[in-house]
Design an enzyme around this catalytic site. Structure first.
Site, PDB file in Angstrom:
ATOM      1  N   ASP A  21       0.808  -1.229   0.098  1.00 33.37           N
ATOM      2  CA  ASP A  21       0.261   0.089  -0.111  1.00 33.37           C
ATOM      3  C   ASP A  21       0.910   1.077  -0.074  1.00 33.37           C
ATOM      4  O   ASP A  21       2.074   1.293   0.690  1.00 33.37           O
ATOM      5  CB  ASP A  21      -0.971  -0.098   1.360  1.00 33.37           C
ATOM      6  CG  ASP A  21      -1.962   0.982   1.033  1.00 33.37           C
ATOM      7  OD1 ASP A  21      -2.323   1.575   0.035  1.00 33.37           O
ATOM      8  OD2 ASP A  21      -2.890   1.237   1.965  1.00 33.37           O
ATOM      9  N   HIS A  38       3.011   2.922  -8.861  1.00 37.55           N
ATOM     10  CA  HIS A  38       2.767   1.785  -9.133  1.00 37.55           C
ATOM     11  C   HIS A  38       4.097   1.003  -9.943  1.00 37.55           C
ATOM     12  O   HIS A  38       4.522  -0.069  -9.621  1.00 37.55           O
ATOM     13  CB  HIS A  38       1.602   1.241  -9.975  1.00 37.55           C
ATOM     14  CG  HIS A  38       0.121   1.773  -9.317  1.00 37.55           C
ATOM     15  ND1 HIS A  38      -0.212   1.461  -8.363  1.00 37.55           N
ATOM     16  CD2 HIS A  38      -1.156   2.485  -9.647  1.00 37.55           C
ATOM     17  CE1 HIS A  38      -1.266   1.867  -7.599  1.00 37.55           C
ATOM     18  NE2 HIS A  38      -1.716   2.511  -8.841  1.00 37.55           N
ATOM     19  N   LEU A 132      10.381 -20.965  -3.566  1.00 43.10           N
ATOM     20  CA  LEU A 132       9.253 -20.215  -3.088  1.00 43.10           C
ATOM     21  C   LEU A 132       8.035 -20.306  -4.043  1.00 43.10           C
ATOM     22  O   LEU A 132       8.134 -20.279  -5.278  1.00 43.10           O
ATOM     23  CB  LEU A 132       9.674 -18.668  -3.194  1.00 43.10           C
ATOM     24  CG  LEU A 132       8.961 -17.588  -2.847  1.00 43.10           C
ATOM     25  CD1 LEU A 132       8.398 -17.638  -1.430  1.00 43.10           C
ATOM     26  CD2 LEU A 132       9.317 -16.120  -3.419  1.00 43.10           C
TER      27      LEU A 132
HETATM   28  C1  FPP Z   1      -1.964   0.067  -3.217  1.00 38.31           C
HETATM   29  O1  FPP Z   1      -1.556   1.505  -3.298  1.00 38.31           O
HETATM   30  C2  FPP Z   1      -1.261  -0.652  -4.627  1.00 38.31           C
HETATM   31  C3  FPP Z   1      -2.006  -1.198  -5.442  1.00 38.31           C
HETATM   32  C4  FPP Z   1      -3.547  -1.273  -5.532  1.00 38.31           C
HETATM   33  C5  FPP Z   1      -1.302  -2.018  -6.800  1.00 38.31           C
HETATM   34  C6  FPP Z   1      -0.085  -2.797  -6.439  1.00 38.31           C
HETATM   35  C7  FPP Z   1       0.799  -2.961  -7.544  1.00 38.31           C
HETATM   36  C8  FPP Z   1       2.005  -3.030  -7.577  1.00 38.31           C
HETATM   37  C9  FPP Z   1       2.843  -2.814  -6.525  1.00 38.31           C
HETATM   38  C10 FPP Z   1       2.600  -2.971  -8.982  1.00 38.31           C
HETATM   39  C11 FPP Z   1       2.487  -3.937  -9.894  1.00 38.31           C
HETATM   40  C12 FPP Z   1       2.556  -5.496  -9.130  1.00 38.31           C
HETATM   41  C13 FPP Z   1       2.874  -6.515  -9.672  1.00 38.31           C
HETATM   42  C14 FPP Z   1       2.786  -7.587  -8.620  1.00 38.31           C
HETATM   43  C15 FPP Z   1       3.764  -6.690 -10.741  1.00 38.31           C
HETATM   44  P1  FPP Z   1      -2.679   2.483  -3.697  1.00 38.31           P
HETATM   45  O2  FPP Z   1      -2.560   2.849  -4.833  1.00 38.31           O
HETATM   46  O3  FPP Z   1      -3.710   2.088  -2.885  1.00 38.31           O
HETATM   47  O4  FPP Z   1      -1.801   3.645  -2.707  1.00 38.31           O
HETATM   48  P2  FPP Z   1      -2.468   5.065  -1.942  1.00 38.31           P
HETATM   49  O5  FPP Z   1      -3.190   4.195  -0.715  1.00 38.31           O
HETATM   50  O6  FPP Z   1      -1.440   5.676  -1.720  1.00 38.31           O
HETATM   51  O7  FPP Z   1      -3.271   5.707  -2.872  1.00 38.31           O
END
Ligand code: FPP
Length: 247
Positions: A21, A38, A132
């Site tokens: 997050d 992201h 893993l």
């Molecule tokens: C949450 O941060 C994150 C996500 C919803 C997406 C996670 C994706 C990645 C880390 C990149 C791609 C992943 C893989 C496995 C290749 P948020 O957008 O909710 O952040 P915020 O709370 O600050 O708005």
């Protein structure tokens, strides 16, 4: 001694689950778009996967896209899906090198065809790896998963292949998408949020929770070791008293 060396190798969790997050806030702090966050989160995915594989942890489950995430702006959803495809393409070689097996949980039917095709080919290619197991939770929500399990169980009861009295807390897990995996013993959430957000509600019943203020794109191997150190300092009681556990 480094943090990694201080870890007690035979007391590592068999399964670690992570709510990644803070990508959006990380990008906003830099005056950039959420998608930039992201993209930078991929580095942290790579670090944690490599750290878990090096330590010999059996299972790592990452919450990459929740059922609720479909309601984000269309451009963000599309960018996340494209990021998944490009990351899987570029990382398959590294997964092979590190003996990592890719797996997914969630509603696969909801994923765009290109994502599904890329995932399936990587899952197939890495299927014989014995290190893993990296599970990406994609279009996943725990309530969805539990309802799916209840539907399967109801159908079996209705057609007579399962008796109501044979449904137990020991065998219910076999109907979940994590069937065959041990339940996570540690759940890490980054970005200072203290919520479970519809993630592995059944499976996290006895997990230790570790929350950190670090935003996901900044999360590195050392931060993962820190979470494991914290886990190793805890007493896991499973409903018993501290004295009973010590005895
Ligand atoms: C949450 O941060 C994150 C996500 C919803 C997406 C996670 C994706 C990645 C880390 C990149 C791609 C992943 C893989 C496995 C290749 P948020 O957008 O909710 O952040 P915020 O709370 O600050 O708005």
């Amino acid at each position: 001694m480094s943090l990694k060396d201080q870890l007690i190798k035979d007391r590592l969790p068999k399964h670690v689950a992570v709510i990644m997050d803070g990508n959006g806030r990380w990008a906003k702090k830099r005056g950039n778009s959420r998608v930039f966050g992201h993209k930078n989160g991929v580095k942290a995915v790579r670090e944690v996967t490599e750290a878990a594989a090096e330590l010999g942890i059996g299972y790592l489950t990452l919450y990459a896209f929740s059922t609720e995430n479909w309601s984000r702006p269309k451009a963000e959803v599309e960018a996340l899906m494209a990021l998944l495809v490009s990351t899987i393409s570029s990382e398959t070689k590294t997964l092979m090198k590190n003996n990592v097996r890719l797996n997914t949980i969630g509603c696969r039917d909801a994923l765009p065809k290109a994502v599904l095709a890329k995932l399936e080919s990587c899952i197939e290619e890495t299927s014989s790896n014995s290190g893993l197991t990296l599970t990406l939770a994609l279009s996943y929500s725990s309530q969805w998963e539990i309802i799916e399990a209840v539907k399967t169980i109801s159908t079996k009861v209705k057609d007579g292949s399962l008796l109501v009295e044979d449904i137990t807390s020991e065998n219910f897990g076999a109907y979940l998408s994590t069937s065959g995996m041990p339940d996570p013993e540690l759940m890490i959430r980054t970005s200072g949020e203290h919520r479970i957000s519809n993630f592995l509600l059944w499976q996290l019943a006895y997990a230790e929770f570790y929350f950190t203020e670090i935003l996901w794109p900044d999360f590195r191997k050392e931060d993962f070791y820190q979470a494991l150190m914290d886990y190793q300092g805890r007493e896991r009681r499973f409903g018993k008293t501290g004295d009973q556990v010590k005895a």
